[in-house]
Design a protein around this motif. Sequence first.
Motif, PDB file in Angstrom:
ATOM      1  N   ASN A   1       0.932  -1.132  -0.030  1.00  0.00           N
ATOM      2  CA  ASN A   1      -0.006   0.171  -0.048  1.00  0.00           C
ATOM      3  C   ASN A   1       0.834   1.140   0.113  1.00  0.00           C
ATOM      4  OD1 ASN A   1      -2.051   1.782   0.220  1.00  0.00           O
ATOM      5  ND2 ASN A   1      -2.670   1.179   2.388  1.00  0.00           N
ATOM      6  N   SER A   2       1.382   1.584  -0.875  1.00  0.00           N
ATOM      7  CA  SER A   2       0.691   1.668  -2.409  1.00  0.00           C
ATOM      8  C   SER A   2       1.735   1.948  -3.455  1.00  0.00           C
ATOM      9  CB  SER A   2      -0.626   2.284  -2.515  1.00  0.00           C
ATOM     10  OG  SER A   2      -0.112   3.691  -2.186  1.00  0.00           O
ATOM     11  N   THR A   3       1.145   1.749  -4.784  1.00  0.00           N
ATOM     12  CA  THR A   3       1.707   2.458  -6.049  1.00  0.00           C
ATOM     13  C   THR A   3       0.964   3.455  -6.409  1.00  0.00           C
ATOM     14  OG1 THR A   3       3.033   2.219  -8.136  1.00  0.00           O
ATOM     15  CG2 THR A   3       1.132   0.910  -7.806  1.00  0.00           C
ATOM     16  N   THR A   4       1.617   4.505  -7.100  1.00  0.00           N
ATOM     17  CA  THR A   4       0.847   5.690  -7.881  1.00  0.00           C
ATOM     18  C   THR A   4       0.820   5.044  -9.381  1.00  0.00           C
ATOM     19  OG1 THR A   4       2.778   6.960  -8.326  1.00  0.00           O
ATOM     20  CG2 THR A   4       1.432   7.568  -6.426  1.00  0.00           C
ATOM     21  N   ALA A   5       0.421   6.006 -10.286  1.00  0.00           N
ATOM     22  CA  ALA A   5       0.504   5.459 -11.649  1.00  0.00           C
ATOM     23  C   ALA A   5       1.840   5.963 -12.136  1.00  0.00           C
ATOM     24  CB  ALA A   5      -0.627   6.085 -12.574  1.00  0.00           C
TER      25      ALA A   5
ATOM     26  N   GLY B  66      -0.266  -8.598  -2.645  1.00  0.00           N
ATOM     27  CA  GLY B  66      -1.182  -7.866  -3.525  1.00  0.00           C
ATOM     28  C   GLY B  66      -0.697  -6.407  -3.513  1.00  0.00           C
ATOM     29  N   LEU B  67      -1.132  -5.697  -4.374  1.00  0.00           N
ATOM     30  CA  LEU B  67      -0.697  -4.388  -4.742  1.00  0.00           C
ATOM     31  C   LEU B  67      -1.986  -3.390  -4.687  1.00  0.00           C
ATOM     32  CD1 LEU B  67       1.661  -2.351  -5.427  1.00  0.00           C
ATOM     33  CD2 LEU B  67       1.075  -3.212  -7.833  1.00  0.00           C
ATOM     34  N   ILE B  68      -1.856  -2.386  -4.149  1.00  0.00           N
ATOM     35  CA  ILE B  68      -2.729  -1.423  -4.204  1.00  0.00           C
ATOM     36  C   ILE B  68      -2.244  -0.286  -5.154  1.00  0.00           C
ATOM     37  CG2 ILE B  68      -4.096   0.758  -3.144  1.00  0.00           C
ATOM     38  CD1 ILE B  68      -4.253  -1.091  -0.487  1.00  0.00           C
ATOM     39  N   GLY B  69      -3.086   0.196  -6.156  1.00  0.00           N
ATOM     40  CA  GLY B  69      -2.764   1.048  -7.298  1.00  0.00           C
ATOM     41  C   GLY B  69      -3.561   2.339  -7.101  1.00  0.00           C
TER      42      GLY B  69
ATOM     43  N   LEU C 121      -4.397  -7.134  -7.783  1.00  0.00           N
ATOM     44  CA  LEU C 121      -4.440  -5.661  -7.910  1.00  0.00           C
ATOM     45  C   LEU C 121      -5.435  -5.238  -7.244  1.00  0.00           C
ATOM     46  CD1 LEU C 121      -3.219  -3.025  -8.967  1.00  0.00           C
ATOM     47  CD2 LEU C 121      -4.283  -3.422 -11.132  1.00  0.00           C
ATOM     48  N   TYR C 122      -5.434  -4.126  -6.602  1.00  0.00           N
ATOM     49  CA  TYR C 122      -6.605  -3.302  -5.900  1.00  0.00           C
ATOM     50  C   TYR C 122      -6.611  -1.662  -6.400  1.00  0.00           C
ATOM     51  CZ  TYR C 122      -7.947  -7.119  -3.002  1.00  0.00           C
ATOM     52  OH  TYR C 122      -8.234  -8.555  -2.492  1.00  0.00           O
TER      53      TYR C 122
END
Length: 264
Positions: free
Chosen positions: A96-100, A118-121, A157-158
């Motif tokens: 939690n988390s990556t940006t674009a 898992g990855l929150i985008g 991906l979330y």
Amino acid sequence: MLVIGERINGMFKDVGKAIADKDKAVIQRLAKEQVAAGAGMLDINVGPAAVDAAGAMKWLVETIQEAQDVPLSLDSTKPQVIEAGLKLAKAKAMINSTTADKEKLDVLIPMAKQYGAGLIGLTMDKKGIPRDKNQRSEFAAQIVTACMEGGLNLADLYLDPIILPVNVAQAQATQVLESIREFRLLSGPPPKTVVGLSNVSQGTEKEKKSLINRTFLVMAQACGLEAAILDPLDKELMDGLITAELLLNKHIYCASYLDAYRKK
Ligand code: THG
């Protein structure tokens, strides 16, 4: 609904102090209480004040895992702080988390794969949070594409449309609700969505926060929200959540549905 407990965040005074004092009991109690209240995952954030953020993240992961078996969502803007937690996490974790932003995706997608996390985008970039749903969908598409190209399973991906405080950004709430619907059209099976629920009531009067949070949560659930970072110790919020799931036909009706959910 995946409930991700928000309380172990250095932004809260009691947690910030516990991190500074290395007071395990405060953290372990919050971990146990949130899981007992229905959290399936705990968000952990060392907060803005921590001097050694990676060290504080390690201490939090170890301290929680001594007391409670529960997956962790490692909440930091710094990839090295997230990785410090991933190295110690016993169960499948969430980044939690990556940006674009490409430089973030290039680091965090391989990290999610390496650790099976898992990855929150967040559907934003370094220039900030979009003001409308179309920009949010553009960022969402960029994140989905990067995950496909990087070989990350989309089930991990979330997408997070980022809810803003209603007292300063009132028009954003409907944009976020529509984003939750629209993100589902980006791939098949649809990518999952998550929000940091309490953002919506930040800065509003204390006695209104719970009402704003639970009203927005059930609206987002009706739009198809799969996960939320929230305060599971707020009983009325959890009652709203489980009742919305019942009305959305996610649970079989029985008179004891509330008690069963709370794992009493
Ligand atoms: N998306 C993702 N992660 C997130 C967020 C998000 N992580 C952090 C945050 N947002 C979610 N967690 C919180 C935790 C607390 C509050 C809001 C969001 C909060 N705190 C109160 C306040 O600031 O008014 C009380 C603080 C206190 O009592 O000291 O509202 O959006 N992916």
